[in-house]
Scaffold this motif. Structure first.
Motif, PDB file in Angstrom:
ATOM      1  N   ALA A   1      37.985 -23.538 -31.493  1.00 49.09           N
ATOM      2  CA  ALA A   1      36.391 -23.952 -31.203  1.00 49.09           C
ATOM      3  C   ALA A   1      36.413 -24.935 -32.517  1.00 49.09           C
ATOM      4  O   ALA A   1      35.962 -26.316 -31.680  1.00 49.09           O
ATOM      5  CB  ALA A   1      35.776 -22.659 -31.309  1.00 49.09           C
TER       6      ALA A   1
ATOM      7  N   PHE B   1      32.260 -26.511 -29.314  1.00 52.78           N
ATOM      8  CA  PHE B   1      32.460 -25.245 -29.285  1.00 52.78           C
ATOM      9  C   PHE B   1      32.836 -23.820 -28.743  1.00 52.78           C
ATOM     10  O   PHE B   1      33.339 -23.091 -28.477  1.00 52.78           O
ATOM     11  CB  PHE B   1      31.818 -25.266 -31.970  1.00 52.78           C
TER      12      PHE B   1
ATOM     13  N   SER C   1      36.222 -29.144 -31.264  1.00 52.16           N
ATOM     14  CA  SER C   1      34.630 -29.470 -31.441  1.00 52.16           C
ATOM     15  C   SER C   1      34.699 -30.826 -32.053  1.00 52.16           C
ATOM     16  O   SER C   1      34.234 -31.800 -32.556  1.00 52.16           O
ATOM     17  CB  SER C   1      33.662 -29.038 -31.788  1.00 52.16           C
TER      18      SER C   1
ATOM     19  N   CYS D   1      34.402 -23.772 -25.933  1.00 53.14           N
ATOM     20  CA  CYS D   1      36.645 -23.426 -26.151  1.00 53.14           C
ATOM     21  C   CYS D   1      36.182 -22.626 -26.842  1.00 53.14           C
ATOM     22  O   CYS D   1      37.590 -21.177 -26.669  1.00 53.14           O
ATOM     23  CB  CYS D   1      36.393 -24.307 -26.931  1.00 53.14           C
ATOM     24  N   PHE D   2      35.726 -21.256 -27.127  1.00 51.92           N
ATOM     25  CA  PHE D   2      35.440 -20.045 -28.433  1.00 51.92           C
ATOM     26  C   PHE D   2      35.463 -19.057 -26.973  1.00 51.92           C
ATOM     27  O   PHE D   2      36.434 -18.434 -26.713  1.00 51.92           O
ATOM     28  CB  PHE D   2      34.464 -19.913 -28.893  1.00 51.92           C
TER      29      PHE D   2
END
Length: 306
Positions: free
Chosen positions: A276, A255, A280, A258-259
């Protein structure tokens, strides 16, 4: 491309797949084992790099057989490893992980060389850190080093994100106030705030209480239920993406990786959270930590299929 600095841990994941944990004194045969690269800092860096982010890693490896493999793994994903340094006479960090058939896991960590990442290492990398637009931190390294990095970021007007994991009590309110982003899960949020967090409403109230300290954005990861945002852009919930989970290990790091990639690229918080949450979810469909993180093409296909 704007560079992200991840200052944090690396671990060697020793993953055992089990039907159940043995009782005291009991020996059980386990159906499977895997060895991989992990650690919260490393996981977040690799997830971001797999999606195309330009990442600088600050970390410490041990004086053992795992060290060269860890550095090579970073380099395989294009991560800048100039500040990933070996500590003589010390083991690398390791994380024995036990994954049950229901996909849930239990984890032990041995910090090893990660305990040797110091404020002086932040200062040694200062010239390169000042070129970054985001500094990302976790708590698998000494908290004094985390605080020093927060101060550095704040002093140089660099955005700073803390993932307060593994959870610690008594985090400095002065340093929390200097954060742009705090991304805890529900149990970490409860520990930091002292609030009971057992529902979306209680998570929202606990997150809201942190804004008075000066934190600009609080993002609470809710596992399969997605993520909650409370901050300067209001309050909203991004629902989870329903998948059949095989292994939830490292999903929180997926998460964050990606965020940070998406936010650092275009500055849109809600869109970065939505990406995100989906990323995940995609990661828990495969086994392992970094091995479960999809690259840009795989993640794009996942989203198209949804």
């Amino acid at each position: 491309m704007s560079k992200i600095a991840v200052i944090g841990s690396n671990m060697v994941d020793l993953i055992t797949y089990i039907d159940r944990m043995p009782a005291q004194g009991e020996t059980l045969e386990a159906p499977g084992f895997a060895l991989g690269c992990g650690g919260k800092g490393a996981n977040q860096a690799v997830a971001a790099a797999k999606l195309g982010a330009d990442v600088l890693m600050l970390s410490k490896v041990g004086d053992d057989m795992f060290a060269d493999n860890t550095v090579a793994n970073f380099q395989r994903f294009g991560i800048d490893t100039r500040y990933v340094q070996r500590v003589p006479g010390v083991s690398s960090g390791v994380a024995p992980i036990f994954v049950r058939t229901d996909s849930h896991n239990s984890i032990l960590i041995v910090k090893g060389a990660n305990s040797h990442l110091s404020p002086a290492d932040i200062d040694a990398a200062a010239a390169d850190l000042r070129e970054c637009t985001l500094i990302v931190l976790q708590l698998e390294i000494n908290v004094e080093t985390v605080y020093h990095a927060i101060e550095f970021a704040h002093r140089h007007a660099i955005a700073v994100l803390l993932n307060p994991a593994p959870a610690l009590t008594g985090l400095s309110a002065e340093h929390l106030a200097q954060l742009d982003f705090l991304i805890p899960n529900e149990s970490e949020l409860a520990l930091i705030t002292g609030h009971v967090v057992n529902s979306p409403a209680s998570a929202q109230a606990a997150a809201r209480s942190l804004l008075t300290s000066g934190i600009r954005h609080v993002i609470v990861t809710l596992g399969e239920h997605g993520a909650l945002y409370v901050g300067e852009e209001g309050e909203f919930h991004v629902p989870g993406v329903q998948v059949v989970a095989r292994d939830t290990t490292g999903a929180g790091d997926a998460f964050i990786g990606c965020f940070i990639h998406h936010w650092n690229r275009d500055g849109h918080i809600r869109q970065a959270i939505e990406q995100a949450v989906a990323y995940s979810a995609c990661s828990v469909m495969a086994l392992g930590t970094q091995t479960s993180y999809p690259d840009h093409e795989t993640f794009t296909r996942f989203q198209q299929q949804r």
